[in-house]
Scaffold this active site. Structure first.
Site, short mmCIF file in Angstrom:
data_model
loop_
_atom_site.label_atom_id
_atom_site.label_comp_id
_atom_site.label_asym_id
_atom_site.label_seq_id
_atom_site.Cartn_x
_atom_site.Cartn_y
_atom_site.Cartn_z
N GLU A 183 0.83 -1.21 0.00
CA GLU A 183 0.00 0.00 0.00
C GLU A 183 0.87 1.27 0.00
OE1 GLU A 183 -4.18 0.37 1.37
OE2 GLU A 183 -3.49 -0.97 2.96
N TYR B 150 0.35 -7.90 -2.04
CA TYR B 150 -0.75 -7.25 -1.33
C TYR B 150 -2.03 -7.86 -1.87
CZ TYR B 150 -4.08 -3.63 0.13
OH TYR B 150 -5.17 -2.96 0.66
N ASP C 16 0.86 -8.51 2.96
CA ASP C 16 -0.49 -8.43 3.52
C ASP C 16 -1.38 -9.37 2.71
OD1 ASP C 16 -3.01 -7.83 4.38
OD2 ASP C 16 -2.90 -5.67 3.96
N ASN D 71 -4.35 -10.39 3.67
CA ASN D 71 -5.77 -10.16 3.95
C ASN D 71 -6.51 -11.47 4.21
OD1 ASN D 71 -6.59 -7.37 4.09
ND2 ASN D 71 -5.95 -7.16 1.95
N ASP E 142 -2.10 1.14 10.16
CA ASP E 142 -2.95 0.21 10.90
C ASP E 142 -2.33 -1.18 10.96
OD1 ASP E 142 -3.37 0.06 8.17
OD2 ASP E 142 -5.54 0.28 8.27
#
Length: 266
Positions: A34, A115, A156, A158, A256
């Site tokens: 990101e 990602y 990441d 997710n 975050d």
């Protein structure tokens, strides 16, 4: 060789914080997600001044991945390759989510930085895209495994793999990160012969890499583990440690997410 992964949630918004972490943690390689900028907008110079080579695969305002490395980055590829390791899927690669390169220390390690799509709302087109992307990632892993390469896939994902990876798993039962189809797709990837580096080191509870900015999640430690290192058998043999830099979340203007890293005897 210390290799880290960090979803920074926007390089322009968090450059000072990211640089402070890099100076403190001194990873040999860092995989960033990101970055939220085109390649030409990425601030290369501050990292180069710290001795890092920089490669990016950017996109305006969204997504984007980068590699910074004290070692030369060789055979850099942007976008998730097809099954034969060449070419791109013109539809799925519209989003900048994947970058690969080889670094050579005592031995070569192929770094696959990713990602993975969030997938919400689910069901729907975004969730279909997530599952399709995971299938393509699994195909890529099969190809790399067939080459008997020392490689890792990190970033990441997710994906919340198990209930232990969430402070309140019941709150995520209808979320794309924790749906049964998501976890099943993740297991198919791991079960090819990859090693979840953190779980190879510990099954301790409350090991999270993400806390929402809303609802006081950080203060309540209401986190989830969605940033992972998956290691090929050749890479897993080199694993010395895997840890999460949780304290980074408490700093000024944090992402975050927090960094997760591995040490390899490489």
């Amino acid at each position: 060789m210390k290799i880290a992964s960090f979803n920074i949630n926007g390089i322009k918004a968090r450059l000072p914080a990211v640089l402070d972490w890099v100076k403190e943690a001194t990873p040999d390689v860092a995989i960033l997600q990101e970055i939220k900028t085109m390649d030409e907008g990425f601030p290369r110079e501050p990292f180069e001044d710290l001795g890092y080579n920089v490669e990016t695969h950017g996109q305006k305002s969204f997504n984007g991945v980068a590699l910074i490395s004290k070692l030369p980055l060789e055979d850099v590829r942007r976008g998730l390759p097809d099954a034969q390791g060449a070419g791109r899927d013109g539809i799925d690669d519209a989003e900048a989510r994947y970058i690969e390169a080889t670094v050579v220390g005592d031995r070569a390690v192929r770094i696959c930085g990713l990602y993975l799509p969030n997938g919400n709302p689910a069901p729907g087109p975004k969730y279909d895209y997530k599952l399709r992307w995971m299938e393509r990632l699994t195909t890529r892993a099969k190809h790399l495994l067939s080459q008997e390469e020392c490689f890792l896939m990190a970033g990441d994902f997710n994906v919340i793999p198990q209930a232990v990876d969430a402070a309140r798993p019941e709150a995520w039962k209808d979320d794309a990160l924790f749906l049964p189809e998501t976890r099943e797709a993740f297991r198919r990837l791991v079960n090819l012969g990859l090693t979840d580096a953190l779980r190879a080191r510990t099954y301790a509870p409350e090991l999270y890499t993400y806390w929402d900015f809303q609802r006081g999640a950080w203060a309540r430690n209401d986190g989830i583990r969605i940033d992972h290192f998956l290691l090929s058998p050749q890479c897993a043999d080199l694993l010395e440690d895997c840890r999460i830099d949780k304290e980074v979340r408490a700093r000024e203007k944090p992402s975050d997410h927090v960094p997760i890293w591995v040490n390899l005897a490489a």
